[in-house]
Enzyme design. Structure first.
Site, PDB file in Angstrom:
ATOM      1  N   SER A   1      62.791  32.844  66.887  1.00  0.00           N
ATOM      2  CA  SER A   1      63.728  34.355  66.564  1.00  0.00           C
ATOM      3  C   SER A   1      64.366  33.726  67.592  1.00  0.00           C
ATOM      4  CB  SER A   1      63.101  35.797  67.045  1.00  0.00           C
ATOM      5  OG  SER A   1      63.653  36.461  66.060  1.00  0.00           O
TER       6      SER A   1
ATOM      7  N   ASP B   1      60.209  35.258  60.332  1.00  0.00           N
ATOM      8  CA  ASP B   1      59.767  35.464  61.501  1.00  0.00           C
ATOM      9  C   ASP B   1      59.057  34.966  62.491  1.00  0.00           C
ATOM     10  OD1 ASP B   1      60.553  35.588  64.733  1.00  0.00           O
ATOM     11  OD2 ASP B   1      61.161  37.554  64.132  1.00  0.00           O
TER      12      ASP B   1
END
Length: 296
Positions: free
Chosen positions: A38, A185
């Protein structure tokens, strides 16, 4: 001294990494390989592309975070339709603005595909919901999807890793069977992938430093769950942290910089300049404290 670095996820709290990198440069620490999830993948990508702390500081300072929340035009005109996009497109925002920014920033360093980077310089963690797998890009691309790693877009990989579920619309990768996998993610399965470089100890040639953004709510202390609304955030928190905490608990944490970020929503795209600067200072102070006793 050359090091390998691993950066955790954390959304806008990633501004703290600017201070960490400033501290490293002042101590003449040079990142040879970088990995992240991320927000950590963004920083790792910039380092792998050859940016220095001063450059990254300027890039982060000039970044208009609010523009990254790119709603589809229809949901801007008819706000109620955002729930239709959430249902059918699996997210509220397109994520195209983030990928475009990444592509432009990387292009300034002549980085477009993984083949443009030094071999092994960057590893990005994503979560494949369709296959139920944690995937490391570029390492797993050929084995899992039959794709050649060298021709895969670096910007796309980082955007995938930063695709927070329900917030950004997920990207898709077409696999060997022509079916498209839904990618979100990487923090869903490993928010702090310290294991990427640590698991191959016999080939370890450089010290590894991990940087983990933490806050009081990130510990896995008992949570009171009375209803479904309580269970939802707890479910995400457990998935994001349990695997990594188990790994860290089995190894000494003397190569990890814990950065105590303030209790603020990691997806707060209205973050102020004051908050950004506070995060930078916290990152630098945490790194300096760590390096005073770190033996390498």
């Amino acid at each position: 001294m050359k090091i390998d670095a691993v950066f955790s996820g954390g959304g806008v709290k990633g501004f703290a990494y600017v201070g960490v990198l400033e501290s490293w440069e002042e101590k003449n620490l040079q990142v040879e390989r970088a990995a992240g999830t991320s927000a950590g993948a963004i920083i790792a990508g910039l380092l792998a592309a050859g940016y220095h702390s001063k450059d990254i500081k300027e890039l982060m300072k000039s970044l208009d975070v609010q523009n990254l929340a790119d709603q589809p035009l229809l949901s801007k005109l008819l706000p109620v339709t955002k729930w239709l996009f959430l249902y059918f497109q699996l997210g509220l925002y397109k994520g195209e603005a983030l990928e475009t920014w990444l592509r432009e920033v990387l292009a300034k360093q002549n980085i477009y595909q993984f083949g443009d980077l030094k071999p092994g310089a960057l590893k990005v963690v994503v979560s494949d919901l369709s296959l139920g797998k944690l995937v490391v890009i570029p390492d797993d691309l050929e084995r899992v999807y039959g794709l050649h790693p060298d021709t895969f877009s670096v910007a796309a990989a980082i955007r995938m890793s930063a695709g927070f579920p329900y917030f950004f619309m997920p990207k898709r990768i077409q696999g060997k069977n022509k079916e498209k996998s839904v990618i979100v993610d990487g923090g869903l399965l490993s928010n702090f992938p310290l294991w990427i470089f640590s698991e191959d100890e016999e080939k370890k040639t450089r010290p590894i430093i991990g940087v983990r953004l933490t806050d009081p709510s990130s510990s896995l202390e008992p949570r009171e769950i009375r209803n479904a609304l309580h269970m939802f955030p707890s479910l995400f928190a457990t998935m994001k942290q349990a695997h990594d905490n188990r790994y860290i608990s089995k190894h000494q944490a003397d190569h990890i910089i814990f950065v105590p970020t303030p209790e603020q929503n990691s997806m707060n795209f209205n973050i102020t300049e004051e908050s950004r600067e506070k995060l930078r200072q916290i990152g630098k102070e945490s790194s300096e404290k760590f390096l005073r006793t770190w033996s390498g």
